[in-house]
Write a protein that holds these residues in place. Structure first.
Motif, mmCIF file in Angstrom:
data_model
loop_
_atom_site.group_PDB
_atom_site.id
_atom_site.type_symbol
_atom_site.label_atom_id
_atom_site.label_comp_id
_atom_site.label_asym_id
_atom_site.label_seq_id
_atom_site.Cartn_x
_atom_site.Cartn_y
_atom_site.Cartn_z
ATOM 1 N N GLU A 120 0.810 -1.216 0.000
ATOM 2 C CA GLU A 120 0.000 0.000 0.000
ATOM 3 C C GLU A 120 0.845 1.268 0.000
ATOM 4 O OE1 GLU A 120 -2.435 -0.404 3.436
ATOM 5 O OE2 GLU A 120 -3.558 -2.129 2.650
ATOM 6 N N SER A 121 2.163 1.122 -0.072
ATOM 7 C CA SER A 121 3.077 2.255 0.060
ATOM 8 C C SER A 121 3.830 2.505 -1.240
ATOM 9 C CB SER A 121 4.083 1.977 1.188
ATOM 10 O OG SER A 121 5.078 2.972 1.258
ATOM 11 N N ARG A 122 4.280 3.742 -1.416
ATOM 12 C CA ARG A 122 5.197 4.048 -2.508
ATOM 13 C C ARG A 122 6.646 3.762 -2.094
ATOM 14 N NH1 ARG A 122 1.701 8.553 -2.911
ATOM 15 N NH2 ARG A 122 3.237 9.902 -1.859
ATOM 16 N N GLY A 123 6.828 3.439 -0.825
ATOM 17 C CA GLY A 123 8.144 3.070 -0.347
ATOM 18 C C GLY A 123 8.405 1.583 -0.515
ATOM 19 N N HIS A 124 9.590 1.158 -0.131
ATOM 20 C CA HIS A 124 9.927 -0.262 -0.192
ATOM 21 C C HIS A 124 10.920 -0.592 0.919
ATOM 22 C CE1 HIS A 124 13.202 1.587 -2.550
ATOM 23 N NE2 HIS A 124 13.942 0.607 -2.068
ATOM 24 N N VAL A 125 11.145 -1.880 1.136
ATOM 25 C CA VAL A 125 11.990 -2.359 2.236
ATOM 26 C C VAL A 125 13.188 -3.119 1.686
ATOM 27 C CG1 VAL A 125 12.090 -3.798 4.310
ATOM 28 C CG2 VAL A 125 9.967 -2.575 3.744
ATOM 29 N N ASN A 126 14.355 -2.831 2.230
ATOM 30 C CA ASN A 126 15.541 -3.654 2.019
ATOM 31 C C ASN A 126 16.044 -4.140 3.363
ATOM 32 O OD1 ASN A 126 16.330 -1.491 -0.594
ATOM 33 N ND2 ASN A 126 16.145 -3.686 -0.913
ATOM 34 N N VAL A 127 16.509 -5.391 3.406
ATOM 35 C CA VAL A 127 17.022 -6.001 4.625
ATOM 36 C C VAL A 127 18.522 -6.235 4.443
ATOM 37 C CG1 VAL A 127 16.782 -7.887 6.271
ATOM 38 C CG2 VAL A 127 14.795 -7.124 4.951
ATOM 39 N N THR A 128 19.305 -5.870 5.448
ATOM 40 C CA THR A 128 20.768 -5.895 5.294
ATOM 41 C C THR A 128 21.344 -7.260 5.663
ATOM 42 O OG1 THR A 128 21.029 -4.941 7.506
ATOM 43 C CG2 THR A 128 20.995 -3.421 5.653
ATOM 44 N N PHE A 129 21.155 -8.225 4.783
ATOM 45 C CA PHE A 129 21.769 -9.544 4.959
ATOM 46 C C PHE A 129 23.209 -9.466 4.452
ATOM 47 C CE2 PHE A 129 17.311 -11.256 4.852
ATOM 48 C CZ PHE A 129 17.343 -11.836 6.111
ATOM 49 N N ASN A 130 24.118 -9.029 5.319
ATOM 50 C CA ASN A 130 25.491 -8.804 4.865
ATOM 51 C C ASN A 130 26.255 -10.086 4.580
ATOM 52 O OD1 ASN A 130 25.784 -9.551 7.564
ATOM 53 N ND2 ASN A 130 26.180 -7.450 8.233
ATOM 54 N N TYR A 131 25.796 -11.238 5.084
ATOM 55 C CA TYR A 131 26.495 -12.484 4.769
ATOM 56 C C TYR A 131 26.505 -12.749 3.263
ATOM 57 C CZ TYR A 131 26.941 -14.248 9.592
ATOM 58 O OH TYR A 131 27.289 -14.429 10.897
ATOM 59 N N ARG A 132 25.498 -12.280 2.548
ATOM 60 C CA ARG A 132 25.487 -12.460 1.096
ATOM 61 C C ARG A 132 26.709 -11.817 0.453
ATOM 62 N NH1 ARG A 132 19.523 -11.581 -1.621
ATOM 63 N NH2 ARG A 132 18.285 -12.902 -0.235
ATOM 64 N N TYR A 133 27.219 -10.755 1.064
ATOM 65 C CA TYR A 133 28.262 -9.950 0.449
ATOM 66 C C TYR A 133 29.675 -10.433 0.760
ATOM 67 C CZ TYR A 133 24.759 -6.508 -0.944
ATOM 68 O OH TYR A 133 23.690 -5.875 -1.544
ATOM 69 N N ASN A 134 29.814 -11.435 1.616
ATOM 70 C CA ASN A 134 31.120 -12.044 1.837
ATOM 71 C C ASN A 134 31.647 -12.563 0.491
ATOM 72 O OD1 ASN A 134 32.796 -14.570 2.220
ATOM 73 N ND2 ASN A 134 32.694 -13.905 4.344
ATOM 74 N N PRO A 135 32.917 -12.283 0.133
ATOM 75 C CA PRO A 135 33.412 -12.682 -1.190
ATOM 76 C C PRO A 135 33.342 -14.186 -1.450
ATOM 77 C CG PRO A 135 35.204 -11.887 0.211
ATOM 78 C CD PRO A 135 33.927 -11.526 0.899
ATOM 79 N N TYR A 136 33.499 -15.007 -0.420
ATOM 80 C CA TYR A 136 33.364 -16.454 -0.615
ATOM 81 C C TYR A 136 31.919 -16.820 -0.932
ATOM 82 C CZ TYR A 136 38.083 -16.892 1.221
ATOM 83 O OH TYR A 136 39.435 -16.798 1.396
ATOM 84 N N HIS A 137 30.991 -16.155 -0.262
ATOM 85 C CA HIS A 137 29.585 -16.459 -0.490
ATOM 86 C C HIS A 137 29.130 -15.984 -1.869
ATOM 87 C CE1 HIS A 137 29.221 -16.223 4.189
ATOM 88 N NE2 HIS A 137 29.886 -17.275 3.767
ATOM 89 N N MET A 138 29.667 -14.855 -2.311
ATOM 90 C CA MET A 138 29.361 -14.385 -3.663
ATOM 91 C C MET A 138 29.939 -15.334 -4.709
ATOM 92 S SD MET A 138 29.936 -10.276 -3.055
ATOM 93 C CE MET A 138 29.353 -9.708 -4.656
ATOM 94 N N LYS A 139 31.139 -15.853 -4.452
ATOM 95 C CA LYS A 139 31.742 -16.801 -5.392
ATOM 96 C C LYS A 139 30.932 -18.094 -5.461
ATOM 97 C CE LYS A 139 34.911 -18.149 -8.253
ATOM 98 N NZ LYS A 139 35.051 -17.495 -9.579
ATOM 99 N N ILE A 140 30.433 -18.562 -4.312
ATOM 100 C CA ILE A 140 29.589 -19.769 -4.307
ATOM 101 C C ILE A 140 28.339 -19.536 -5.132
ATOM 102 C CG2 ILE A 140 28.136 -21.200 -2.812
ATOM 103 C CD1 ILE A 140 30.355 -20.839 -0.652
ATOM 104 N N LYS A 141 27.735 -18.362 -4.993
ATOM 105 C CA LYS A 141 26.564 -18.016 -5.797
ATOM 106 C C LYS A 141 26.889 -18.067 -7.287
ATOM 107 C CE LYS A 141 22.469 -16.177 -6.728
ATOM 108 N NZ LYS A 141 21.237 -17.010 -6.659
ATOM 109 N N GLU A 142 28.022 -17.508 -7.666
ATOM 110 C CA GLU A 142 28.426 -17.509 -9.070
ATOM 111 C C GLU A 142 28.640 -18.929 -9.594
ATOM 112 O OE1 GLU A 142 31.893 -15.068 -9.173
ATOM 113 O OE2 GLU A 142 30.842 -13.292 -8.431
ATOM 114 N N LEU A 143 29.265 -19.772 -8.764
ATOM 115 C CA LEU A 143 29.521 -21.152 -9.186
ATOM 116 C C LEU A 143 28.216 -21.917 -9.393
ATOM 117 C CD1 LEU A 143 32.518 -21.929 -6.800
ATOM 118 C CD2 LEU A 143 32.630 -21.708 -9.297
ATOM 119 N N ILE A 144 27.273 -21.738 -8.483
ATOM 120 C CA ILE A 144 25.982 -22.424 -8.620
ATOM 121 C C ILE A 144 25.231 -21.910 -9.834
ATOM 122 C CG2 ILE A 144 23.723 -22.794 -7.545
ATOM 123 C CD1 ILE A 144 25.136 -22.718 -4.832
#
Length: 434
Positions: A120-144
């Motif tokens: 119902e809003s013109r706004g939006h929500v972002n949640v700061t899941f910083n574990y996603r941004y760990n370089p190892y975790h980003m590399k795992i995402k890329e590999l998958i």
């Protein structure tokens, strides 16, 4: 210039958001308001960052007044977990962008209310899941995503929290379920979000067990059954292994984390806040050990465990697919590990072939180098050159919380719990995961 207000002057607020707004992103961001229940926290912020001296401060019940007076574009929510829902919804009602620390809320029902408000809003929500941004975790995402292991069939994730970090949750407000949702939400929502993101599937059903094994009045490590003790004044603290492991007899912090000493003293000045409650009190209402099996929307299975009192901190991960397997192990906070640790790598085992070891370029910054990159996405916008979406929205936040709540409910009720039942499939929910 985007105008921000911060709700909850926590240590996380100061270091993760206020500092970079003032020091790194000052050309595009401006802090125009601060809100908290405790005026002392404003003074701590002003002492640490004199640039905030003239920033208006508001009490917890003055959100509407704050918005009216300072006219922000966005609100950052870094208050205690159980207060997130109110500040997020108030921000959405004012059509503001909302950035929330994890967990987005402490129950699936609160998450549903947030998503309904967002619709119902013109706004939006972002949640700061910083574990996603760990370089190892980003590399795992890329590999998958590259198809290197084929279709993901199962994930084994075992997370270890050491006696220093683990006991801290039981010294503070986190130890009460009504404030944190329990550690299956406050902490494990990070882990569930990682798996959800890696495999791009939604958790459907959970079966779990949980227990309080290390803390509470019945702990084998409790030197004396007595409620209401505090580490600063406890007369049996030298008989407490959780205290003596990390402190000397002169009551100074371990050299590995001597910054904690000044931070602890600062927090003790907060009104009504004690970060040194006894981990053996009988009023603790959360668990310190969980194991769970999670079934996902496209058939993948997760075997998950987390333990909040171990000799070292880190995790072991294996992701199996129709074409191969990924493995990695991380030792977190190596300065607290009482033995040499190996460098983290990612091992790839093709289903038919020889092992490949992948080295990852590490980055500076908190959470394994994840925090600075997350801050860029928050304050500058998500990097358009990245081949996948990484900044989390409200649906991601809701799935992580609901998976954590399902763990607790399943352990409590001794039966499987369906995630969609917790999120109560309303019209707003329909199509969210399509």
């Amino acid at each position: 210039m985007k105008r921000y207000v911060v709700c909850g002057m926590s240590n996380r607020a100061l270091g993760m958001f206020i500092k970079p707004m003032l020091k790194t992103f000052s050309d595009s961001c401006q802090l125009v308001g601060m809100l908290d229940v405790d005026e002392v926290r404003f003074e701590v912020c002003r002492q640490q960052y004199p640039e905030t001296t003239e920033v208006p401060a508001f009490s917890a019940g003055e959100f509407d007044r704050m918005v009216e007076e300072v006219r922000p574009d966005a609100v950052i929510v870094t208050s205690r977990d159980d207060t997130h829902v109110d500040f997020i919804i108030q921000g959405l009602r004012h059509d503001l962008e909302v950035v929330s620390e994890k967990p987005m809320a402490v129950t699936a029902d609160e998450c549903r209310r947030i998503m309904e408000a967002e619709e119902e809003s013109r706004g939006h929500v972002n949640v700061t899941f910083n574990y996603r941004y760990n370089p190892y975790h980003m590399k795992i995402k890329e590999l998958i995503d590259s198809g290197k292991i084929g279709r993901v069939t199962s994930v084994d994730l075992n997370w270890y929290i050491d006696t220093y970090h683990g006991s801290s949750y039981f010294q503070r407000w986190n130890r009460y379920r009504e404030h944190s949702g329990g550690l299956s939400i406050h902490k494990s929502s990070h882990h569930f979000d990682l798996v959800n993101w890696w495999i791009d599937q939604q958790p459907e059903e959970v079966f779990a067990y949980g227990a309080l094994n290390y803390y509470g009045s019945d702990s084998v490590h409790n030197p004396r059954k007595e409620d209401g003790r505090h580490c600063a004044t406890c007369d049996v603290k030298l008989d407490c292994p959780y205290y003596t492991r990390w402190n000397t007899r002169s009551n100074t912090a371990s050299v590995q984390d001597d910054h904690i000493s000044s931070d602890m003293k600062r927090r003790e000045g907060y009104t009504g806040y004690r970060p040194d409650k006894c981990v053996f009190d009988s009023d603790i209402t959360i668990e310190d050990t969980y194991t769970a099996v999670v079934k996902y929307s496209q058939g993948s299975l997760l075997n998950y465990s987390v333990n909040f009192s171990l000799p070292y901190e880190g995790y072991r991960l294996a992701i199996n697919g129709t074409e191969g397997r990924l493995e990695t192990m991380e030792y977190h906070a190596p300065s607290r590990v009482p033995f040499p640790v190996q460098e983290q790598t990612i091992d790839y085992f093709p289903l038919f072939g020889s092992k490949e070891t992948i080295h990852v370029v590490e980055r500076e910054g908190g959470h394994g180098g994840g925090d600075p990159v997350l801050q860029e996405d928050i304050f500058l916008g998500e990097n358009p050159k990245r081949p996948y979406t990484i900044l989390s929205g409200s649906w991601d936040g809701a799935l992580a919380v609901a998976a954590g709540e399902a763990v607790w409910k399943s352990a409590h009720e001794n039966q499987p719990v369906r995630v969609e039942d917790l999120l109560a499939a309303t019209e707003v929910m329909k199509g969210r995961g399509d």
